[in-house]
Structure formats: C-alpha cells, structure tokens
Design a protein around this motif. Structure first.
Motif, PDB file in Angstrom:
ATOM      1  N   GLN A   1      76.556  28.374  13.763  1.00  0.00           N
ATOM      2  CA  GLN A   1      77.784  29.629  14.081  1.00  0.00           C
ATOM      3  C   GLN A   1      77.278  30.527  14.984  1.00  0.00           C
ATOM      4  OE1 GLN A   1      78.430  31.451  10.201  1.00  0.00           O
ATOM      5  NE2 GLN A   1      79.179  29.701   9.224  1.00  0.00           N
ATOM      6  N   PHE A   2      78.218  31.263  15.467  1.00  0.00           N
ATOM      7  CA  PHE A   2      78.072  32.194  16.276  1.00  0.00           C
ATOM      8  C   PHE A   2      77.411  33.463  15.859  1.00  0.00           C
ATOM      9  CE2 PHE A   2      81.087  29.894  18.986  1.00  0.00           C
ATOM     10  CZ  PHE A   2      80.693  29.846  20.266  1.00  0.00           C
ATOM     11  N   GLU A   3      76.767  33.900  16.338  1.00  0.00           N
ATOM     12  CA  GLU A   3      75.809  35.335  16.062  1.00  0.00           C
ATOM     13  C   GLU A   3      75.728  36.410  17.270  1.00  0.00           C
ATOM     14  OE1 GLU A   3      72.047  34.022  14.554  1.00  0.00           O
ATOM     15  OE2 GLU A   3      72.683  33.111  12.894  1.00  0.00           O
ATOM     16  N   PRO A   4      75.908  37.564  16.782  1.00  0.00           N
ATOM     17  CA  PRO A   4      75.863  38.659  18.088  1.00  0.00           C
ATOM     18  C   PRO A   4      74.290  38.077  18.704  1.00  0.00           C
ATOM     19  CG  PRO A   4      76.307  39.597  15.972  1.00  0.00           C
ATOM     20  CD  PRO A   4      75.754  38.266  15.563  1.00  0.00           C
ATOM     21  N   SER A   5      74.791  38.122  20.052  1.00  0.00           N
ATOM     22  CA  SER A   5      73.715  37.962  21.136  1.00  0.00           C
ATOM     23  C   SER A   5      72.519  39.241  21.091  1.00  0.00           C
ATOM     24  CB  SER A   5      74.048  37.810  22.324  1.00  0.00           C
ATOM     25  OG  SER A   5      73.081  37.653  23.413  1.00  0.00           O
TER      26      SER A   5
ATOM     27  N   GLY B   1      77.295  42.823  23.355  1.00  0.00           N
ATOM     28  CA  GLY B   1      78.598  42.565  23.165  1.00  0.00           C
ATOM     29  C   GLY B   1      78.926  40.778  23.293  1.00  0.00           C
ATOM     30  N   GLY B   2      77.836  40.400  23.722  1.00  0.00           N
ATOM     31  CA  GLY B   2      78.033  38.826  23.816  1.00  0.00           C
ATOM     32  C   GLY B   2      77.701  38.044  22.281  1.00  0.00           C
ATOM     33  N   ALA B   3      77.622  36.517  22.619  1.00  0.00           N
ATOM     34  CA  ALA B   3      77.520  35.920  21.117  1.00  0.00           C
ATOM     35  C   ALA B   3      76.630  34.649  21.770  1.00  0.00           C
ATOM     36  CB  ALA B   3      78.905  35.361  20.697  1.00  0.00           C
ATOM     37  N   SER B   4      75.706  34.434  20.627  1.00  0.00           N
ATOM     38  CA  SER B   4      75.082  33.055  20.724  1.00  0.00           C
ATOM     39  C   SER B   4      75.017  32.260  19.697  1.00  0.00           C
ATOM     40  CB  SER B   4      73.366  33.531  20.815  1.00  0.00           C
ATOM     41  OG  SER B   4      73.440  34.487  21.891  1.00  0.00           O
ATOM     42  N   ILE B   5      74.840  30.886  20.103  1.00  0.00           N
ATOM     43  CA  ILE B   5      74.925  29.851  19.106  1.00  0.00           C
ATOM     44  C   ILE B   5      73.936  28.517  19.567  1.00  0.00           C
ATOM     45  CG2 ILE B   5      76.992  28.660  20.307  1.00  0.00           C
ATOM     46  CD1 ILE B   5      77.808  27.915  17.629  1.00  0.00           C
ATOM     47  N   GLY B   6      73.351  27.975  18.631  1.00  0.00           N
ATOM     48  CA  GLY B   6      72.570  26.941  18.897  1.00  0.00           C
ATOM     49  C   GLY B   6      73.291  25.560  18.543  1.00  0.00           C
ATOM     50  N   LEU B   7      73.285  24.758  19.792  1.00  0.00           N
ATOM     51  CA  LEU B   7      74.258  23.471  19.647  1.00  0.00           C
ATOM     52  C   LEU B   7      73.271  22.304  20.006  1.00  0.00           C
ATOM     53  CD1 LEU B   7      77.228  24.697  21.727  1.00  0.00           C
ATOM     54  CD2 LEU B   7      77.031  24.473  19.255  1.00  0.00           C
ATOM     55  N   ASP B   8      73.247  21.242  19.350  1.00  0.00           N
ATOM     56  CA  ASP B   8      72.796  19.988  19.664  1.00  0.00           C
ATOM     57  C   ASP B   8      73.455  19.204  20.572  1.00  0.00           C
ATOM     58  OD1 ASP B   8      74.380  18.536  18.198  1.00  0.00           O
ATOM     59  OD2 ASP B   8      73.204  18.497  16.255  1.00  0.00           O
ATOM     60  N   GLU B   9      72.810  18.143  21.027  1.00  0.00           N
ATOM     61  CA  GLU B   9      73.634  17.164  22.048  1.00  0.00           C
ATOM     62  C   GLU B   9      74.756  16.523  21.349  1.00  0.00           C
ATOM     63  OE1 GLU B   9      71.227  14.305  24.042  1.00  0.00           O
ATOM     64  OE2 GLU B   9      69.359  15.468  23.868  1.00  0.00           O
ATOM     65  N   LEU B  10      75.123  16.231  20.512  1.00  0.00           N
ATOM     66  CA  LEU B  10      76.309  15.937  19.703  1.00  0.00           C
ATOM     67  C   LEU B  10      77.526  16.982  20.022  1.00  0.00           C
ATOM     68  CD1 LEU B  10      78.001  13.629  18.744  1.00  0.00           C
ATOM     69  CD2 LEU B  10      76.856  14.161  16.366  1.00  0.00           C
TER      70      LEU B  10
ATOM     71  N   GLN C   1      85.474  29.329  15.275  1.00  0.00           N
ATOM     72  CA  GLN C   1      86.137  30.496  15.665  1.00  0.00           C
ATOM     73  C   GLN C   1      86.195  31.785  14.792  1.00  0.00           C
ATOM     74  OE1 GLN C   1      90.505  29.259  15.268  1.00  0.00           O
ATOM     75  NE2 GLN C   1      91.116  31.156  16.322  1.00  0.00           N
ATOM     76  N   GLU C   2      85.951  31.478  13.371  1.00  0.00           N
ATOM     77  CA  GLU C   2      85.628  32.414  12.443  1.00  0.00           C
ATOM     78  C   GLU C   2      84.502  33.371  13.002  1.00  0.00           C
ATOM     79  OE1 GLU C   2      85.251  33.113   7.797  1.00  0.00           O
ATOM     80  OE2 GLU C   2      86.469  31.534   8.497  1.00  0.00           O
ATOM     81  N   SER C   3      83.404  32.483  12.931  1.00  0.00           N
ATOM     82  CA  SER C   3      82.085  33.244  13.222  1.00  0.00           C
ATOM     83  C   SER C   3      81.793  33.805  14.465  1.00  0.00           C
ATOM     84  CB  SER C   3      80.831  32.242  13.317  1.00  0.00           C
ATOM     85  OG  SER C   3      80.822  31.174  14.099  1.00  0.00           O
ATOM     86  N   LEU C   4      82.536  33.320  15.690  1.00  0.00           N
ATOM     87  CA  LEU C   4      82.820  34.027  16.981  1.00  0.00           C
ATOM     88  C   LEU C   4      83.510  35.335  16.760  1.00  0.00           C
ATOM     89  CD1 LEU C   4      82.168  34.154  19.958  1.00  0.00           C
ATOM     90  CD2 LEU C   4      84.142  32.702  20.296  1.00  0.00           C
ATOM     91  N   VAL C   5      84.942  35.377  15.912  1.00  0.00           N
ATOM     92  CA  VAL C   5      85.427  36.581  15.585  1.00  0.00           C
ATOM     93  C   VAL C   5      84.422  37.639  15.077  1.00  0.00           C
ATOM     94  CG1 VAL C   5      87.400  37.558  14.479  1.00  0.00           C
ATOM     95  CG2 VAL C   5      87.802  35.381  15.711  1.00  0.00           C
ATOM     96  N   ALA C   6      83.989  37.049  14.183  1.00  0.00           N
ATOM     97  CA  ALA C   6      82.762  38.086  13.465  1.00  0.00           C
ATOM     98  C   ALA C   6      81.994  38.932  14.416  1.00  0.00           C
ATOM     99  CB  ALA C   6      81.949  37.405  12.327  1.00  0.00           C
ATOM    100  N   THR C   7      81.431  38.030  15.472  1.00  0.00           N
ATOM    101  CA  THR C   7      80.566  38.557  16.395  1.00  0.00           C
ATOM    102  C   THR C   7      81.243  39.689  17.280  1.00  0.00           C
ATOM    103  OG1 THR C   7      80.882  37.330  18.285  1.00  0.00           O
ATOM    104  CG2 THR C   7      79.192  36.366  16.658  1.00  0.00           C
ATOM    105  N   LEU C   8      82.732  39.490  17.306  1.00  0.00           N
ATOM    106  CA  LEU C   8      83.382  40.624  18.256  1.00  0.00           C
ATOM    107  C   LEU C   8      83.981  41.894  17.490  1.00  0.00           C
ATOM    108  CD1 LEU C   8      85.289  37.795  20.091  1.00  0.00           C
ATOM    109  CD2 LEU C   8      83.444  39.030  20.813  1.00  0.00           C
ATOM    110  N   VAL C   9      83.635  41.663  16.107  1.00  0.00           N
ATOM    111  CA  VAL C   9      84.302  42.757  15.266  1.00  0.00           C
ATOM    112  C   VAL C   9      82.967  43.849  14.894  1.00  0.00           C
ATOM    113  CG1 VAL C   9      85.112  43.595  12.929  1.00  0.00           C
ATOM    114  CG2 VAL C   9      86.079  41.545  14.298  1.00  0.00           C
ATOM    115  N   PRO C  10      82.886  45.008  15.609  1.00  0.00           N
ATOM    116  CA  PRO C  10      81.779  46.002  15.144  1.00  0.00           C
ATOM    117  C   PRO C  10      81.600  46.273  13.683  1.00  0.00           C
ATOM    118  CG  PRO C  10      83.508  47.138  16.284  1.00  0.00           C
ATOM    119  CD  PRO C  10      83.969  45.716  16.044  1.00  0.00           C
TER     120      PRO C  10
END
Length: 197
Positions: A4-8, A13-22, A188-197
């Motif tokens: 899931q995305f988390e605040p960077s 104001g950015g976002a980070s996520i760990g993604l594997d190759e798949l 999408q939901e986790s990315l929205v959560a990072t954008l909402v203060p």
C-alpha cells in the motif's frame, strides 16, 4: 499483493510503496494497455500554427467502446439515459472542445506510471523496489489508477453492488481481471489516504 502507498518520508507531500517484480510488471502492462485503448495523441504537423492547435476540434460523437465511453462520458446525460435533441447537441459541442485535452491528460497520467516504474531498481537481495512519488506524480498515478479501475470495471460490467466479485470461483475466467480490479482499488484508496492531511 498487499503493498500500500504510505506518505513519503523523503519527499514532502509525496507517497512511497514497495513493489515486487510481478507487481511492477502488472502495473506497467495495465498502464500500457490503457495507453493503447486511449490511442495516440495527435501530433501537430511541422509548420502548423500553434494558435490553431489550441482551437483544434475534437470528436463530437461519444466513443462506441463502452470502456472509452466510461472514460469520456457525455456531459449532459448519465449512462443509459435517453438524450433529447438539445442534450445531444450540447453534449456534442462540449465533447468537441474538451475531449482532446482530456485524452491528453489521461495519456500523460498513464505515461507517468510507465516512466516511474521504468526507473525502479530492486533493492539488493529483496527482489522488491521502493517507488517514491512526488506530489505531482501522485496526482498522475491517482488519475491513472482511477482510469484503469473504470476501464476494468466496465469490462466486468460492475454495477453499484460489486459483492458478487468477491464470490467468484477460482475457475471463473474473470477471476484474474477481478483480482486486478480489487488490487487497483486498494492501491487507489491507500494513495488517496497519503494525500489527505
């Protein structure tokens, strides 16, 4: 696929996520397919007047593909609503002046997904890579994730109540598409959560 995305912590104001190759491969493939669906941009011919390009007319008829019609809806009637002549004419006029710009933005959003994924390199020994997005890239990713969900949802004929998607048998041919649809929704939901203060 539980990332899931988390605040960077490194980009305000950015976002980070760990993604594997798949996950990277699936996201990139979906973004490329979306680009193909939207179609190429109209490049101005050499010597064209830049002012004329600003006033270039777009299409006046809605797309015949249901997924494209969902991405580029009519401005004056909802899906399945019957149009009278005035609404049809107003919708055609609105589409003529707005659809090209909307297509350009959707293409730019999808290209941003592809470009940011192409820069990823897995961390040594982990097989996963950390994607860090700027606030602008987060907005583009949010747009592309939304467009992907709308497209897949249209192909799956998702209505307001999508509860039946959770009960598909493993041998249902729609299962991989449903899994992608649900995963994109979680992203999408986790990315929205990072954008909402």
């Amino acid at each position: 696929m539980a990332a899931q995305f988390e605040p960077s912590s490194s980009v305000p104001g950015g976002a980070s996520i760990g993604l594997d190759e798949l996950e990277v491969s699936i996201l990139r493939s979906l973004a490329v397919q979306l680009l193909e669906l939207i179609g190429p941009g109209d490049e101005p011919e050499a010597g064209d007047d830049p002012l004329a390009e600003l006033f270039a007319d777009g299409p006046s008829e809605p797309p015949s593909d249901p997924a494209l019609a969902r991405l580029f809806p009519d401005a004056y009637t909802g899906p399945g609503e019957r149009q009278d002549r005035a609404a049809r004419e107003a919708g055609a006029e609105f589409r003529r002046f707005t659809e090209n710009e909307l297509r350009d933005r959707k293409r730019a959003d999808s290209l941003a997904v592809v470009h940011t994924l192409d820069t990823l390199r897995p961390a040594e020994g982990s097989g996963a890579a950390v994607l860090t997005l700027s606030p602008e890239e987060s907005r583009q990713w949010l747009g592309a994730l939304n467009d992907l969900r709308l497209t897949i949802g249209t192909r799956l004929e998702v209505e307001d109540d999508a509860e039946d998607l959770y009960r598909l048998s493993d041998d249902d041919p729609r299962k991989p598409l449903v899994m992608a649809y649900l995963w994109l929704g979680a992203l999408q939901e986790s990315l929205v959560a990072t954008l909402v203060p």
